[in-house]
Design an enzyme around this catalytic site. Structure first.
Site, PDB file in Angstrom:
ATOM      1  N   ASN A  95       0.833  -1.216   0.000  1.00  0.00           N
ATOM      2  CA  ASN A  95       0.000   0.000   0.000  1.00  0.00           C
ATOM      3  C   ASN A  95       0.862   1.258   0.000  1.00  0.00           C
ATOM      4  O   ASN A  95       0.531   2.242  -0.666  1.00  0.00           O
ATOM      5  CB  ASN A  95      -0.960  -0.002   1.195  1.00  0.00           C
ATOM      6  CG  ASN A  95      -2.183  -0.855   0.935  1.00  0.00           C
ATOM      7  OD1 ASN A  95      -3.090  -0.427   0.231  1.00  0.00           O
ATOM      8  ND2 ASN A  95      -2.185  -2.072   1.455  1.00  0.00           N
TER       9      ASN A  95
ATOM     10  N   HIS B 181      -8.242  -1.266   5.912  1.00  0.00           N
ATOM     11  CA  HIS B 181      -8.456  -2.593   6.503  1.00  0.00           C
ATOM     12  C   HIS B 181      -9.083  -3.521   5.467  1.00  0.00           C
ATOM     13  O   HIS B 181     -10.019  -3.123   4.761  1.00  0.00           O
ATOM     14  CB  HIS B 181      -9.361  -2.467   7.735  1.00  0.00           C
ATOM     15  CG  HIS B 181      -9.555  -3.768   8.434  1.00  0.00           C
ATOM     16  ND1 HIS B 181      -8.611  -4.301   9.291  1.00  0.00           N
ATOM     17  CD2 HIS B 181     -10.573  -4.665   8.385  1.00  0.00           C
ATOM     18  CE1 HIS B 181      -9.045  -5.472   9.729  1.00  0.00           C
ATOM     19  NE2 HIS B 181     -10.232  -5.720   9.205  1.00  0.00           N
TER      20      HIS B 181
ATOM     21  N   ARG C 223      -0.201  -2.184  15.026  1.00  0.00           N
ATOM     22  CA  ARG C 223      -0.295  -1.855  16.456  1.00  0.00           C
ATOM     23  C   ARG C 223      -1.351  -0.781  16.646  1.00  0.00           C
ATOM     24  O   ARG C 223      -1.602   0.005  15.733  1.00  0.00           O
ATOM     25  CB  ARG C 223       1.080  -1.497  16.965  1.00  0.00           C
ATOM     26  CG  ARG C 223       1.536  -0.152  17.166  1.00  0.00           C
ATOM     27  CD  ARG C 223       3.021  -0.059  17.540  1.00  0.00           C
ATOM     28  NE  ARG C 223       3.802  -1.262  17.359  1.00  0.00           N
ATOM     29  CZ  ARG C 223       4.088  -2.128  18.358  1.00  0.00           C
ATOM     30  NH1 ARG C 223       3.710  -1.903  19.582  1.00  0.00           N
ATOM     31  NH2 ARG C 223       4.791  -3.213  18.100  1.00  0.00           N
TER      32      ARG C 223
HETATM   33  C1  GRF Z   1      -3.289  -4.501   3.994  1.00  0.00           C
HETATM   34  O1  GRF Z   1      -4.102  -5.548   3.546  1.00  0.00           O
HETATM   35  C2  GRF Z   1      -4.064  -3.573   4.877  1.00  0.00           C
HETATM   36  O2  GRF Z   1      -5.413  -3.516   4.585  1.00  0.00           O
HETATM   37  C3  GRF Z   1      -3.860  -4.183   6.244  1.00  0.00           C
HETATM   38  O3  GRF Z   1      -2.551  -4.673   6.226  1.00  0.00           O
HETATM   39  C4  GRF Z   1      -2.179  -5.015   4.906  1.00  0.00           C
HETATM   40  C5  GRF Z   1      -0.865  -4.359   4.619  1.00  0.00           C
HETATM   41  O4  GRF Z   1      -0.325  -4.803   3.401  1.00  0.00           O
HETATM   42  N1  GRF Z   1      -4.124  -3.212   7.277  1.00  0.00           N
HETATM   43  P1  GRF Z   1       0.935  -4.057   2.774  1.00  0.00           P
HETATM   44  O5  GRF Z   1       2.051  -4.066   3.810  1.00  0.00           O
HETATM   45  O6  GRF Z   1       0.512  -2.676   2.402  1.00  0.00           O
HETATM   46  O7  GRF Z   1       1.312  -4.881   1.581  1.00  0.00           O
END
Ligand code: GRF
Length: 194
Positions: free
Chosen positions: A16, A108, A90
Site C-alpha cells: 500500500n 483494513h 499496532r
Molecule cells: C493490507 O491488507 C491492509 O489492509 C492491512 O494490512 C495489509 C498491509 O499490506 N491493514 P501491505 O504491507 O501494504 O502490503
C-alpha cells in the site's frame, strides 16, 4: 508538488505504501515512513523512493507513551499533517491520537465492522461470507473502529484461498487508498477546520 506533508506508518511488506507513492498527482507529499518492525521490507521500499524513515522497536522503550512521544517528535519535525496507516500492526495510543485527531486514516481488508483485527481475510473465508472488501476509515482508540470514509466490495469466489482472495483485495486497496487520501486531503484544504 503539494506542500501538504504526510507520513505512512507500516510494519510489513508495504504494497500500500508503494501504491500511494506510485499514484499520480497525490494531494500530499509523503515525507516520512514510520516503521515499528526493524527489517520489514517496507523500509527498503521507502529508501528506493527516497522517503526518510523512522524505524524503532517499541519494545526498546519503557512504555507505549514514550515510544509514541518519540514518533510524535519525529513527525512534527518533518511537518507532517496527515498520517496514513498501511499495515501498521499496532494500536495507535492516546499520545498520537490527541495530537493528530481526525488526521489519521487506516485501511483494513474487510467491510468493517465485519472482521476487525488480525487475519480479516482468513476470518471472511472461514465465515463463509460471499462478499468481503476493503474499508478506509479514521481511527479512534479501538481496533479497526472509527468513522468509515469509504468501502469497496470484493466478491469471495468459490474455491478462493487466502492467497487468491488477498490478491484481489489488495488490488482494490491499491486503487482505493490513494483515491481516498486525495479526496480527504483536498477537502480539508478547501474547508480547513482550524
Ligand atoms: C493490507 O491488507 C491492509 O489492509 C492491512 O494490512 C495489509 C498491509 O499490506 N491493514 P501491505 O504491507 O501494504 O502490503
Amino acid at each position: 508538488m503539494s506542500n501538504v506533508k504526510a507520513a505512512v506508518f507500516a510494519s510489513g511488506t508495504g504494497s500500500n505504501f508503494e501504491a500511494i507513492m506510485n499514484s499520480e498527482n497525490l494531494a500530499c507529499e509523503i515525507v516520512l515512513l514510520v516503521c515499528d518492525k526493524p527489517g520489514a521490507s517496507v523500509i527498503e521500499k521507502a529508501e528506493r523512493f527516497g522517503v526518510q524513515t523512522f524505524v524503532a522497536n517499541p519494545k526498546a522503550y519503557a512504555s507505549k507513551s514514550e515510544y509514541e512521544a518519540e514518533v510524535l517528535k519525529t513527525v512534527r519535525e518533518f511537518g507532517v499533517e496527515w498520517i496514513f496507516l498501511a499495515g501498521y500492526m499496532r494500536l495507535v495510543g492516546v499520545t498520537l491520537l490527541e495530537a493528530y485527531e481526525g488526521k489519521i486514516l487506516n485501511i483494513h481488508p474487510s467491510l468493517l465492522p465485519a472482521f476487525p483485527g488480525k487475519d480479516a481475510i482468513g476470518q471472511a473465508l472461514q465465515s463463509g461470507a460471499t462478499v468481503t472488501g476493503v474499508t478506509v476509515h479514521f481511527i479512534d482508540e479501538g481496533m479497526d473502529t472509527g468513522p468509515i470514509i469509504a468501502q469497496e466490495k470484493v466478491t469471495v469466489m468459490p474455491g478462493d484461498t487466502e492467497e487468491s482472495l488477498k490478491v484481489r483485495i489488495q488490488q482494490v486497496e491499491h486503487a482505493l487508498y490513494p483515491r481516498v487520501i486525495n479526496n480527504i486531503v483536498r477537502r480539508a484544504s478547501l474547508y480547513p477546520v482550524k
